[in-house]
Design a protein around this motif. Structure first.
Motif, short mmCIF file in Angstrom:
data_model
loop_
_atom_site.label_atom_id
_atom_site.label_comp_id
_atom_site.label_asym_id
_atom_site.label_seq_id
_atom_site.Cartn_x
_atom_site.Cartn_y
_atom_site.Cartn_z
N GLU A 76 0.27 4.37 -0.07
CA GLU A 76 -0.13 5.44 0.85
C GLU A 76 0.35 5.10 2.27
OE1 GLU A 76 -1.11 8.29 -0.26
OE2 GLU A 76 -1.23 7.47 -2.29
N GLU A 77 0.35 3.83 2.62
CA GLU A 77 0.87 3.40 3.91
C GLU A 77 2.38 3.68 3.99
OE1 GLU A 77 0.68 1.30 7.73
OE2 GLU A 77 -0.62 2.55 6.52
N THR A 102 5.57 10.13 -6.82
CA THR A 102 5.13 8.88 -6.19
C THR A 102 5.05 9.13 -4.69
OG1 THR A 102 7.32 7.98 -5.69
CG2 THR A 102 6.44 7.55 -7.92
N PRO A 103 4.29 8.34 -3.95
CA PRO A 103 4.24 8.51 -2.50
C PRO A 103 5.61 8.34 -1.84
CG PRO A 103 2.34 7.25 -3.21
CD PRO A 103 3.26 7.40 -4.42
N TYR A 104 6.44 7.43 -2.35
CA TYR A 104 7.78 7.26 -1.79
C TYR A 104 8.59 8.54 -1.94
CZ TYR A 104 12.67 5.98 -1.46
OH TYR A 104 14.00 5.96 -1.14
N TYR A 124 3.94 6.14 2.56
CA TYR A 124 4.08 7.57 2.84
C TYR A 124 3.82 7.84 4.33
CZ TYR A 124 3.39 12.58 2.84
OH TYR A 124 3.50 13.92 3.13
N ARG A 125 2.76 7.26 4.86
CA ARG A 125 2.40 7.49 6.26
C ARG A 125 3.50 7.00 7.20
NH1 ARG A 125 1.05 5.19 10.48
NH2 ARG A 125 0.83 3.10 9.65
N ASP A 141 0.87 -1.18 0.00
CA ASP A 141 0.00 0.00 0.00
C ASP A 141 0.91 1.24 0.00
OD1 ASP A 141 -1.66 2.13 0.55
OD2 ASP A 141 -2.61 1.22 2.30
N SER A 168 7.38 11.28 0.21
CA SER A 168 7.79 11.11 1.61
C SER A 168 9.23 11.56 1.81
CB SER A 168 7.60 9.67 2.08
OG SER A 168 8.58 8.79 1.58
#
Length: 195
Positions: free
Chosen positions: A12-13, A50-52, A15-16, A10, A55
């Motif tokens: 998004e996970e 990208t979320p990565y 990133y979180r 995931d 982040s």
């Protein structure tokens, strides 16, 4: 020292988790009233959408904000693709993965024959040591690539060296060291990794 997450089912996970790690580190620095220099290593690919990569950008911004309000200092370091002994096969280094495949009788698969800007770990270590001893004024600071080759050229050089050819230049020597490591390295396994 903290390490983030670069792979997750995931995104998004991912990133979180990375942002939670960054904020937790800042909270701990503030609780300790630490005013030293924080070094954060990121990637020259930070601009990717990208979320990565978000982040990485947002973590670096979080550390910049901490430094501005605390009186500490922060150096954001952007590195190109890095390879060499110690790289995680089938995880964070295509060069290490190709070297492992060639030393274990597996034909590498090239997904995209694009140019790749990269540095070997010895050059990265030397540059990081210099920046630790003499922190750069620029923010962030980016390490210039040591080499740039198409993926097919990297695989061809690895294949030639794996078959016993002598190294002809600095890139070949770095690839030869990677091949030596790959001969005895195990592929990456989340179960055997310390993250």
């Amino acid at each position: 020292m903290a390490a983030g997450v670069s792979r997750a089912a995931d995104v998004e996970e991912l990133y979180r988790i990375n942002m939670t790690l960054a904020h937790t580190l800042v909270e701990r620095l503030e609780a300790a009233r630490w005013r030293g220099r924080l070094y954060f290593i990121s990637t020259t690919h930070e601009p990717k959408d990208t979320p990565y990569h978000a982040s990485k950008r947002d973590s670096r911004a979080c550390f910049d904000a901490w430094a501005a309000r605390s009186g500490g200092s922060h150096t954001g370091i952007l590195l190109p693709n890095t390879f060499g002994p110690g790289g995680k096969i089938a995880y964070n280094s295509a060069v290490c993965t190709f070297a492992w495949q060639l030393t274990h009788g597996i034909e590498p698969t090239i997904l995209a024959d694009a140019p790749v800007a990269l540095c070997d770990i010895a050059a990265v270590t030397a540059q990081l040591t210099e920046w630790l001893l003499r922190p750069p004024a620029a923010q962030p600071v980016a390490m210039a690539p040591c080499f740039e080759y198409r993926v097919s050229e990297i695989v061809a050089r690895l294949r030639r060296l794996a078959s016993g050819a002598m190294a002809q230049d600095a890139f070949d020597r770095a690839l030869a060291a990677t091949l030596a490591y790959a001969r005895t390295a195990a592929p990456y396994s989340p179960q055997s990794s310390i993250e």
